[in-house]
Design a protein around this motif. Structure first.
Motif, PDB file in Angstrom:
ATOM      1  N   LEU A  66      26.629  37.864  51.746  1.00  0.00           N
ATOM      2  CA  LEU A  66      27.659  38.063  50.735  1.00  0.00           C
ATOM      3  C   LEU A  66      27.152  37.661  49.358  1.00  0.00           C
ATOM      4  CD1 LEU A  66      30.764  36.567  52.587  1.00  0.00           C
ATOM      5  CD2 LEU A  66      29.944  38.930  52.613  1.00  0.00           C
ATOM      6  N   TYR A  67      27.643  38.367  48.330  1.00  0.00           N
ATOM      7  CA  TYR A  67      27.425  37.941  46.961  1.00  0.00           C
ATOM      8  C   TYR A  67      28.595  37.060  46.533  1.00  0.00           C
ATOM      9  CZ  TYR A  67      23.638  41.303  46.264  1.00  0.00           C
ATOM     10  OH  TYR A  67      22.459  41.985  46.343  1.00  0.00           O
ATOM     11  N   PHE A  68      28.285  35.970  45.845  1.00  0.00           N
ATOM     12  CA  PHE A  68      29.328  35.096  45.286  1.00  0.00           C
ATOM     13  C   PHE A  68      29.522  35.476  43.825  1.00  0.00           C
ATOM     14  CE2 PHE A  68      30.471  31.275  42.872  1.00  0.00           C
ATOM     15  CZ  PHE A  68      31.681  30.975  43.479  1.00  0.00           C
ATOM     16  N   ILE A  69      30.756  35.866  43.493  1.00  0.00           N
ATOM     17  CA  ILE A  69      31.071  36.366  42.161  1.00  0.00           C
ATOM     18  C   ILE A  69      31.966  35.360  41.434  1.00  0.00           C
ATOM     19  CG2 ILE A  69      32.093  38.266  40.836  1.00  0.00           C
ATOM     20  CD1 ILE A  69      29.682  39.078  42.481  1.00  0.00           C
ATOM     21  N   LYS A  70      31.596  35.032  40.182  1.00  0.00           N
ATOM     22  CA  LYS A  70      32.460  34.222  39.326  1.00  0.00           C
ATOM     23  C   LYS A  70      32.533  34.885  37.962  1.00  0.00           C
ATOM     24  CE  LYS A  70      31.115  30.118  37.809  1.00  0.00           C
ATOM     25  NZ  LYS A  70      30.832  28.653  37.808  1.00  0.00           N
ATOM     26  N   SER A  71      33.753  35.213  37.537  1.00  0.00           N
ATOM     27  CA  SER A  71      33.942  35.892  36.260  1.00  0.00           C
ATOM     28  C   SER A  71      34.964  35.134  35.427  1.00  0.00           C
ATOM     29  CB  SER A  71      34.407  37.338  36.480  1.00  0.00           C
ATOM     30  OG  SER A  71      34.462  38.027  35.246  1.00  0.00           O
ATOM     31  N   ILE A  72      34.651  34.959  34.137  1.00  0.00           N
ATOM     32  CA  ILE A  72      35.497  34.182  33.228  1.00  0.00           C
ATOM     33  C   ILE A  72      35.820  35.017  31.998  1.00  0.00           C
ATOM     34  CG2 ILE A  72      35.686  32.084  31.839  1.00  0.00           C
ATOM     35  CD1 ILE A  72      33.547  30.850  33.671  1.00  0.00           C
ATOM     36  N   CYS A  73      37.097  35.036  31.646  1.00  0.00           N
ATOM     37  CA  CYS A  73      37.547  35.708  30.432  1.00  0.00           C
ATOM     38  C   CYS A  73      38.220  34.667  29.536  1.00  0.00           C
ATOM     39  CB  CYS A  73      38.515  36.837  30.760  1.00  0.00           C
ATOM     40  SG  CYS A  73      39.057  37.788  29.314  1.00  0.00           S
ATOM     41  N   GLU A  74      37.820  34.614  28.288  1.00  0.00           N
ATOM     42  CA  GLU A  74      38.362  33.621  27.350  1.00  0.00           C
ATOM     43  C   GLU A  74      39.425  34.259  26.475  1.00  0.00           C
ATOM     44  OE1 GLU A  74      36.539  31.231  23.608  1.00  0.00           O
ATOM     45  OE2 GLU A  74      35.577  30.839  25.542  1.00  0.00           O
ATOM     46  N   ALA A  75      40.586  33.634  26.392  1.00  0.00           N
ATOM     47  CA  ALA A  75      41.711  34.151  25.599  1.00  0.00           C
ATOM     48  C   ALA A  75      42.045  33.157  24.489  1.00  0.00           C
ATOM     49  CB  ALA A  75      42.926  34.370  26.485  1.00  0.00           C
TER      50      ALA A  75
ATOM     51  N   PRO B  76      46.792  40.626  37.870  1.00  0.00           N
ATOM     52  CA  PRO B  76      47.268  40.335  36.507  1.00  0.00           C
ATOM     53  C   PRO B  76      47.528  38.841  36.325  1.00  0.00           C
ATOM     54  CG  PRO B  76      49.038  41.252  37.834  1.00  0.00           C
ATOM     55  CD  PRO B  76      47.800  41.298  38.691  1.00  0.00           C
ATOM     56  N   VAL B  77      47.319  38.365  35.120  1.00  0.00           N
ATOM     57  CA  VAL B  77      47.589  36.973  34.765  1.00  0.00           C
ATOM     58  C   VAL B  77      48.448  36.981  33.508  1.00  0.00           C
ATOM     59  CG1 VAL B  77      46.604  34.750  34.091  1.00  0.00           C
ATOM     60  CG2 VAL B  77      45.398  36.214  35.730  1.00  0.00           C
ATOM     61  N   VAL B  78      49.664  36.508  33.644  1.00  0.00           N
ATOM     62  CA  VAL B  78      50.597  36.448  32.509  1.00  0.00           C
ATOM     63  C   VAL B  78      51.081  35.013  32.385  1.00  0.00           C
ATOM     64  CG1 VAL B  78      52.727  37.313  31.499  1.00  0.00           C
ATOM     65  CG2 VAL B  78      51.328  38.823  32.920  1.00  0.00           C
ATOM     66  N   LEU B  79      50.821  34.399  31.251  1.00  0.00           N
ATOM     67  CA  LEU B  79      51.269  33.026  31.028  1.00  0.00           C
ATOM     68  C   LEU B  79      51.317  32.746  29.539  1.00  0.00           C
ATOM     69  CD1 LEU B  79      48.507  31.173  30.251  1.00  0.00           C
ATOM     70  CD2 LEU B  79      48.035  31.702  32.622  1.00  0.00           C
ATOM     71  N   SER B  80      51.992  31.681  29.203  1.00  0.00           N
ATOM     72  CA  SER B  80      52.088  31.267  27.802  1.00  0.00           C
ATOM     73  C   SER B  80      51.976  29.756  27.739  1.00  0.00           C
ATOM     74  CB  SER B  80      53.406  31.732  27.180  1.00  0.00           C
ATOM     75  OG  SER B  80      54.504  31.131  27.838  1.00  0.00           O
ATOM     76  N   TYR B  81      51.439  29.264  26.643  1.00  0.00           N
ATOM     77  CA  TYR B  81      51.360  27.828  26.441  1.00  0.00           C
ATOM     78  C   TYR B  81      51.586  27.524  24.967  1.00  0.00           C
ATOM     79  CZ  TYR B  81      46.612  28.480  24.609  1.00  0.00           C
ATOM     80  OH  TYR B  81      45.523  28.882  23.880  1.00  0.00           O
TER      81      TYR B  81
ATOM     82  N   ARG C 197      40.073  33.855  43.868  1.00  0.00           N
ATOM     83  CA  ARG C 197      40.664  32.537  43.622  1.00  0.00           C
ATOM     84  C   ARG C 197      40.764  32.304  42.118  1.00  0.00           C
ATOM     85  NH1 ARG C 197      37.022  32.423  47.577  1.00  0.00           N
ATOM     86  NH2 ARG C 197      35.358  31.685  46.187  1.00  0.00           N
ATOM     87  N   LEU C 198      41.967  32.015  41.682  1.00  0.00           N
ATOM     88  CA  LEU C 198      42.247  31.861  40.250  1.00  0.00           C
ATOM     89  C   LEU C 198      42.163  30.395  39.832  1.00  0.00           C
ATOM     90  CD1 LEU C 198      43.393  32.821  37.454  1.00  0.00           C
ATOM     91  CD2 LEU C 198      45.674  32.528  38.476  1.00  0.00           C
ATOM     92  N   SER C 199      41.551  30.145  38.686  1.00  0.00           N
ATOM     93  CA  SER C 199      41.591  28.821  38.064  1.00  0.00           C
ATOM     94  C   SER C 199      41.679  29.011  36.550  1.00  0.00           C
ATOM     95  CB  SER C 199      40.364  27.988  38.437  1.00  0.00           C
ATOM     96  OG  SER C 199      39.177  28.648  38.059  1.00  0.00           O
ATOM     97  N   ILE C 200      42.373  28.095  35.886  1.00  0.00           N
ATOM     98  CA  ILE C 200      42.597  28.175  34.436  1.00  0.00           C
ATOM     99  C   ILE C 200      42.091  26.890  33.797  1.00  0.00           C
ATOM    100  CG2 ILE C 200      44.341  28.379  32.632  1.00  0.00           C
ATOM    101  CD1 ILE C 200      46.029  29.992  34.603  1.00  0.00           C
ATOM    102  N   HIS C 201      41.305  27.052  32.736  1.00  0.00           N
ATOM    103  CA  HIS C 201      40.741  25.911  32.027  1.00  0.00           C
ATOM    104  C   HIS C 201      41.222  25.953  30.571  1.00  0.00           C
ATOM    105  CE1 HIS C 201      37.984  25.430  35.464  1.00  0.00           C
ATOM    106  NE2 HIS C 201      37.907  26.757  35.433  1.00  0.00           N
TER     107      HIS C 201
ATOM    108  N   GLU D  51      37.076  33.776  41.317  1.00  0.00           N
ATOM    109  CA  GLU D  51      35.915  33.664  42.194  1.00  0.00           C
ATOM    110  C   GLU D  51      36.200  34.410  43.494  1.00  0.00           C
ATOM    111  OE1 GLU D  51      34.308  29.198  40.914  1.00  0.00           O
ATOM    112  OE2 GLU D  51      35.398  29.496  42.791  1.00  0.00           O
ATOM    113  N   THR D  52      35.167  35.080  44.035  1.00  0.00           N
ATOM    114  CA  THR D  52      35.342  35.824  45.284  1.00  0.00           C
ATOM    115  C   THR D  52      33.972  36.117  45.891  1.00  0.00           C
ATOM    116  OG1 THR D  52      36.283  37.837  46.265  1.00  0.00           O
ATOM    117  CG2 THR D  52      35.396  38.036  44.056  1.00  0.00           C
ATOM    118  N   GLU D  53      33.957  36.575  47.159  1.00  0.00           N
ATOM    119  CA  GLU D  53      32.707  36.915  47.841  1.00  0.00           C
ATOM    120  C   GLU D  53      32.840  38.267  48.525  1.00  0.00           C
ATOM    121  OE1 GLU D  53      34.468  34.138  49.154  1.00  0.00           O
ATOM    122  OE2 GLU D  53      33.697  32.727  47.684  1.00  0.00           O
ATOM    123  N   GLY D  54      31.736  39.026  48.544  1.00  0.00           N
ATOM    124  CA  GLY D  54      31.725  40.324  49.221  1.00  0.00           C
ATOM    125  C   GLY D  54      30.356  40.979  49.102  1.00  0.00           C
ATOM    126  N   PHE D  55      30.284  42.259  49.471  1.00  0.00           N
ATOM    127  CA  PHE D  55      29.030  43.014  49.392  1.00  0.00           C
ATOM    128  C   PHE D  55      29.351  44.513  49.370  1.00  0.00           C
ATOM    129  CE2 PHE D  55      25.328  45.207  51.062  1.00  0.00           C
ATOM    130  CZ  PHE D  55      24.290  44.567  50.395  1.00  0.00           C
TER     131      PHE D  55
END
Length: 264
Positions: free
Chosen positions: A186-195, A218-223, A138-142, A153-157
């Motif tokens: 399941l493990y709950f995974i949350k990973s954040i990359c700052e650009a 992939p995540v491609v965007l511009s602001y 699940r993608l979210s942008i801050h 965010e995702t879940e698995g094992f």
């Protein structure tokens, strides 16, 4: 004496010819899917003396039992209640495989297949490993005044390998949170990359090596930073205007009440 020795030899040969085997010593079971634990034995068309027992090797818990030509589940562990079955129509062919429906985390471990008939008694051991495919990330942008953060965010094992790559396939630094196993295992995974750049071209990769699962998103965007700043200024101005309007409305209401009181 000769006939006694001959009978003993014949019995030994018959017993030696009886065999219980598992085609695979290790089985990878996937969460929510049925698992078939294979077990084969030297068959006897007469099933009246056949006894098949599956049990956990760690604590001898009964997983499934069959004798008197039918399932006998009085001593079955409650954790397997209504979840196990044999291929009864295949028993005369020497197939004692066990089917477990909707695999759970605690189904992982060592299992023993024990079979007995008129030809002999034998047992074989196998291991079951549990795995769960990771869900669609699940993608979210801050966005804030200094940077843009991309989060998945995702879940698995079991615990996965996580990689973030830049536009030129260079490794990027990131933040990773792995929360403990849930009741579903399941493990709950949350990973954040700052650009930092106005144009974002990055790729999130998650690898579940146990199940050969490879997710790439992939995540491609511009602001426009200027546009963002302008929006912040506009929102601030609107907030001030709203506050002033509320003050004016309250002041007018108070004035109206004062006039009404004075007229009385």
């Amino acid at each position: 004496m000769f006939w006694l020795i001959l009978c003993v030899v014949v019995v030994d040969v018959l017993l030696a010819s009886f065999e219980v085997t598992v085609p695979n010593k290790h089985l990878l079971a996937i969460r929510g899917r049925p698992a078939v634990l294979g077990c084969e034995f030297t068959p006897d068309p007469d099933l009246s003396n056949l006894v098949v027992t599956w049990q956990r090797q760690e604590d001898a818990r009964v997983v499934h039992s069959f004798y008197y030509q039918q399932d006998q589940l009085d001593r079955q562990s409650l954790k397997y209640h209504n979840r196990t079955s044999l291929y009864v129509s295949e028993l005369h062919k020497g197939n004692a495989s066990l089917r477990i429906a909707a695999v759970r985390p605690k189904d992982a471990g060592w299992y023993m297949c024990i079979v007995s008939n008129t030809k002999g008694t034998g047992r074989a051991l196998m291991q079951v490993t549990y795995g769960a495919l990771y869900s669609e990330p699940r993608l979210s942008i801050h966005v804030n005044s200094s940077a843009l953060k991309v989060q998945f965010e995702t879940e698995g094992f079991p615990k996965p390998e996580v990689i973030w790559l830049g536009e030129h396939d260079q490794n990027l630094s990131y933040h990773l949170e792995i929360h403990g196993q849930t009741e579903d295992g399941l493990y709950f995974i949350k990973s954040i990359c700052e650009a930092q750049k106005p144009v974002i071209n990055i790729t999130f990769t998650l690898k579940n090596h146990l199940l050969n699962q490879n997710l790439q998103r992939p995540v491609v965007l511009s602001y426009d930073e200027d546009t963002t700043d302008h929006m912040i200024i506009v929102l601030a101005v609107l907030s001030v205007v709203c506050i002033l309007l509320v003050i004016v409305i309250i002041w007018l209401a108070v004035q109206k009440q004062n006039k009404q009181r004075s007229s009385l």
